[in-house]
Structures are given as structure tokens and as C-alpha cells.
Design a protein around this motif. Structure first.
Motif, PDB file in Angstrom:
ATOM      1  N   THR A 150     126.876  52.716  59.378  1.00 38.72           N
ATOM      2  CA  THR A 150     127.043  52.733  60.835  1.00 38.72           C
ATOM      3  C   THR A 150     125.841  52.098  61.522  1.00 38.72           C
ATOM      4  OG1 THR A 150     128.421  54.729  60.783  1.00 38.72           O
ATOM      5  CG2 THR A 150     127.311  54.222  62.861  1.00 38.72           C
ATOM      6  N   PHE A 151     124.649  52.481  61.094  1.00 36.14           N
ATOM      7  CA  PHE A 151     123.433  51.960  61.713  1.00 36.14           C
ATOM      8  C   PHE A 151     123.270  50.468  61.421  1.00 36.14           C
ATOM      9  CE2 PHE A 151     118.858  51.127  61.951  1.00 36.14           C
ATOM     10  CZ  PHE A 151     118.544  51.667  63.188  1.00 36.14           C
ATOM     11  N   LEU A 185     125.330  56.615  66.246  1.00 34.81           N
ATOM     12  CA  LEU A 185     124.895  57.697  65.354  1.00 34.81           C
ATOM     13  C   LEU A 185     125.149  59.064  65.983  1.00 34.81           C
ATOM     14  CD1 LEU A 185     121.519  56.458  63.791  1.00 34.81           C
ATOM     15  CD2 LEU A 185     123.803  56.423  62.797  1.00 34.81           C
ATOM     16  N   PHE A 186     124.797  59.217  67.248  1.00 32.69           N
ATOM     17  CA  PHE A 186     124.969  60.519  67.898  1.00 32.69           C
ATOM     18  C   PHE A 186     126.438  60.822  68.186  1.00 32.69           C
ATOM     19  CE2 PHE A 186     120.394  60.112  68.793  1.00 32.69           C
ATOM     20  CZ  PHE A 186     119.982  61.351  68.345  1.00 32.69           C
ATOM     21  N   ALA A 187     127.256  59.785  68.281  1.00 32.07           N
ATOM     22  CA  ALA A 187     128.684  60.008  68.492  1.00 32.07           C
ATOM     23  C   ALA A 187     129.384  60.451  67.207  1.00 32.07           C
ATOM     24  CB  ALA A 187     129.339  58.736  69.024  1.00 32.07           C
ATOM     25  N   PHE A 189     127.705  61.673  64.140  1.00 28.65           N
ATOM     26  CA  PHE A 189     127.011  62.586  63.236  1.00 28.65           C
ATOM     27  C   PHE A 189     126.291  63.681  64.019  1.00 28.65           C
ATOM     28  CE2 PHE A 189     127.176  58.342  61.400  1.00 28.65           C
ATOM     29  CZ  PHE A 189     127.814  58.600  60.192  1.00 28.65           C
ATOM     30  N   PRO A 190     126.004  64.823  63.365  1.00 28.98           N
ATOM     31  CA  PRO A 190     125.262  65.895  64.038  1.00 28.98           C
ATOM     32  C   PRO A 190     123.925  65.379  64.555  1.00 28.98           C
ATOM     33  CG  PRO A 190     126.173  66.677  61.954  1.00 28.98           C
ATOM     34  CD  PRO A 190     126.399  65.191  61.986  1.00 28.98           C
ATOM     35  N   ALA A 191     123.502  65.914  65.683  1.00 33.07           N
ATOM     36  CA  ALA A 191     122.291  65.413  66.334  1.00 33.07           C
ATOM     37  C   ALA A 191     121.063  65.534  65.444  1.00 33.07           C
ATOM     38  CB  ALA A 191     122.058  66.159  67.653  1.00 33.07           C
ATOM     39  N   ASN A 192     120.942  66.647  64.708  1.00 28.63           N
ATOM     40  CA  ASN A 192     119.733  66.800  63.898  1.00 28.63           C
ATOM     41  C   ASN A 192     119.720  65.829  62.719  1.00 28.63           C
ATOM     42  OD1 ASN A 192     121.666  68.135  62.355  1.00 28.63           O
ATOM     43  ND2 ASN A 192     120.621  70.116  62.392  1.00 28.63           N
ATOM     44  N   LEU A 193     120.893  65.493  62.179  1.00 23.70           N
ATOM     45  CA  LEU A 193     120.958  64.519  61.090  1.00 23.70           C
ATOM     46  C   LEU A 193     120.664  63.118  61.610  1.00 23.70           C
ATOM     47  CD1 LEU A 193     121.592  63.845  58.131  1.00 23.70           C
ATOM     48  CD2 LEU A 193     124.003  63.637  58.789  1.00 23.70           C
ATOM     49  N   ALA A 194     121.268  62.749  62.733  1.00 29.33           N
ATOM     50  CA  ALA A 194     120.990  61.436  63.337  1.00 29.33           C
ATOM     51  C   ALA A 194     119.516  61.310  63.695  1.00 29.33           C
ATOM     52  CB  ALA A 194     121.861  61.235  64.574  1.00 29.33           C
ATOM     53  N   SER A 195     118.950  62.371  64.251  1.00 31.39           N
ATOM     54  CA  SER A 195     117.538  62.354  64.635  1.00 31.39           C
ATOM     55  C   SER A 195     116.638  62.197  63.418  1.00 31.39           C
ATOM     56  CB  SER A 195     117.172  63.646  65.371  1.00 31.39           C
ATOM     57  OG  SER A 195     117.916  63.793  66.556  1.00 31.39           O
ATOM     58  N   LEU A 196     116.947  62.946  62.357  1.00 32.78           N
ATOM     59  CA  LEU A 196     116.151  62.854  61.136  1.00 32.78           C
ATOM     60  C   LEU A 196     116.163  61.434  60.597  1.00 32.78           C
ATOM     61  CD1 LEU A 196     114.502  64.211  58.872  1.00 32.78           C
ATOM     62  CD2 LEU A 196     116.689  64.714  57.731  1.00 32.78           C
ATOM     63  N   TYR A 197     117.328  60.815  60.566  1.00 33.67           N
ATOM     64  CA  TYR A 197     117.412  59.448  60.064  1.00 33.67           C
ATOM     65  C   TYR A 197     116.560  58.498  60.906  1.00 33.67           C
ATOM     66  CZ  TYR A 197     118.875  54.786  59.099  1.00 33.67           C
ATOM     67  OH  TYR A 197     118.848  53.452  58.811  1.00 33.67           O
ATOM     68  N   LEU A 198     116.615  58.634  62.217  1.00 32.65           N
ATOM     69  CA  LEU A 198     115.835  57.738  63.071  1.00 32.65           C
ATOM     70  C   LEU A 198     114.339  57.921  62.849  1.00 32.65           C
ATOM     71  CD1 LEU A 198     117.953  58.001  66.349  1.00 32.65           C
ATOM     72  CD2 LEU A 198     117.808  56.026  64.794  1.00 32.65           C
ATOM     73  N   TYR A 199     113.906  59.165  62.653  1.00 28.93           N
ATOM     74  CA  TYR A 199     112.494  59.402  62.316  1.00 28.93           C
ATOM     75  C   TYR A 199     112.151  58.765  60.979  1.00 28.93           C
ATOM     76  CZ  TYR A 199     111.222  62.762  66.017  1.00 28.93           C
ATOM     77  OH  TYR A 199     110.902  63.356  67.214  1.00 28.93           O
TER      78      TYR A 199
END
Length: 225
Positions: A150-151, A185-187, A189-199
Motif C-alpha cells: 500500500t505504501f 495507511l490510516f484508512a 490499517f489500525p492507527a498504531n500499526l500505521a504509526s509504527l510503520y511510519l516511525y
């Protein structure tokens, strides 16, 4: 032999084959000489880290991500690893126990939930930084391929169909493409998973990307917990 696979950046991580245990043990041995710093005020053992100790909270290292990760997200990662990559799960426990000077059986006799709590705690240690990054990358590369695809697709980064990219990343990320990628990503996947990936993506260079760091600092959807 160990197969070395590029993630999105040009840095390498090890995809375990026959010598996975040796690779992880080597990572642990290499990190035993790293001094412990920035210990949390509520952790007398100096193992856990708190975001208040860091001046740039948009570029968190892998051990810092584990320290601030929601327990349920760590549970998701290690339950996947235990089911789908059992050798990796066992090797992680063995090598991390050795690094902590513990007998492996002391950990493996615990209930699975307690094993996972211990893994999250020990991976929040600076001395296990390389192992922590290795395990996060393995999870995303092998357990979160839909997210990677997706990303990559939104960023128009060529990949092999699973999110693996064999090319250097650009010095700058296109702002419009990044905004679309983050929204997707936020649409999906769960927010914490999307956030973790971006970090995790933002630590693929030493200084991160300015516009991604801005997203991590300002987007209200970003949340590890």
C-alpha cells in the motif's frame, strides 16, 4: 548462508535461513558493549525508555519504539512470529536471554503472555537496538506485506509485489505522494500499526525525512499506544 534482503532503503537486514541463530547471537554480542543511557525515571534497571528523555521524538530508534509501543501491538507481532516464524521467535528468546545472562528455560517456561511481556521489555533496552530493528523489519517484511505494498504503490516506489524494494530511496519524499500514502495507511490499517510503520520507515536514514518527521510531529492520527 544468510540471504540479505534490502528493505526500502539500501540498508540490509537478515532474512533467516539455516544460520538465523548465529546472526541474532552476533547482533546481541555486538551490542553488549553499548553503554546504557537515558534510562527512564520509573525503571531502576535502566532498561526502559520514556519519550520525555528525547529531544527529537519524531526519529525514534527501534528500542524506543518498543518502549512506547502499545502492549497489544507487541502481542500481535510476537504471536505472529510464534505462529508463522517459530524458529525466529525461539532464536530471539535464546539470544536475548543470553544477552541478559538468563537461562533460556527461565523464559520459555513462562506462559506465552509473560514471554511476550518480557520480550517487549528487553527489546526496550538500548543494548538490543539492532535486534529490535531486525525483528521489526522481519515483521513488516514477512507479516505486513499488504501494508508495505500500500505504501510503496502510493509513493510510486517500484517493488517485487510484496513490498520488497531493491533500490535506493530518494533524498526527499514527494509531499503529495507522502500525504496520499499516509492517508491510505490510516484508512486501511489500525492507527498504531500505521504509526509504527511510519516511525520505522523514518529511521531508514540517520536523520529521517523532513516532511515525514513533520507528519509524525503534527498528524493527530499518529499514535503508538
Amino acid at each position: 548462508m544468510l540471504k540479505m534482503t534490502k528493505m526500502f532503503h539500501g540498508a540490509y537486514f537478515f532474512v533467516a535461513k539455516q544460520n538465523e541463530a548465529a546472526s541474532l547471537r552476533a547482533l546481541v554480542r555486538a551490542q553488549l558493549e553499548v553503554p546504557m543511557t537515558c534510562s527512564s525515571t520509573n525503571d531502576p534497571n535502566g532498561l526502559l525508555y520514556d519519550l520525555t528523555h528525547f529531544t527529537n521524538t519524531n526519529i525514534l530508534k527501534a528500542y524506543e519504539l518498543y518502549a512506547n509501543m502499545a502492549p497489544e501491538l507487541a502481542t500481535q507481532q510476537f504471536e505472529w512470529m510464534r505462529d508463522a516464524e517459530r524458529d525466529l521467535y525461539k532464536t530471539a528468546i535464546v539470544t536475548l536471554a543470553e544477552g541478559a545472562k538468563l537461562r533460556t528455560v527461565f523464559i520459555t517456561k513462562k506462559p506465552v503472555a509473560d514471554q511476550i511481556k518480557w520480550l517487549k521489555k528487553v527489546l526496550s533496552s538500548k543494548r538490543n537496538e539492532m535486534v529490535a530493528e531486525h525483528l521489526l523489519q522481519a515483521w513488516f517484511m514477512k507479516g505486513q506485506q499488504e501494508l508495505l505494498v500500500t505504501f510503496c504503490d502510493a509513493m510510486e516506489i517500484k517493488h517485487d509485489g510484496t513490498g520488497a524494494v531493491d533500490q535506493e530511496l530518494p533524498d526527499e519524499l514527494d509531499a503529495d505522494k507522502l500525504a496520499e500514502a499516509v492517508n491510505q495507511l490510516f484508512a486501511k490499517f489500525p492507527a498504531n500499526l500505521a504509526s509504527l510503520y511510519l516511525y520505522v520507515f523514518n529511521i531508514q536514514t540517520h536523520t529521517g525525512w523532513n516532511n515525514l518527521s513533520k507528519v509524525l510531529a503534527e498528524d493527530s492520527r499518529i499514535a503508538l499506544s
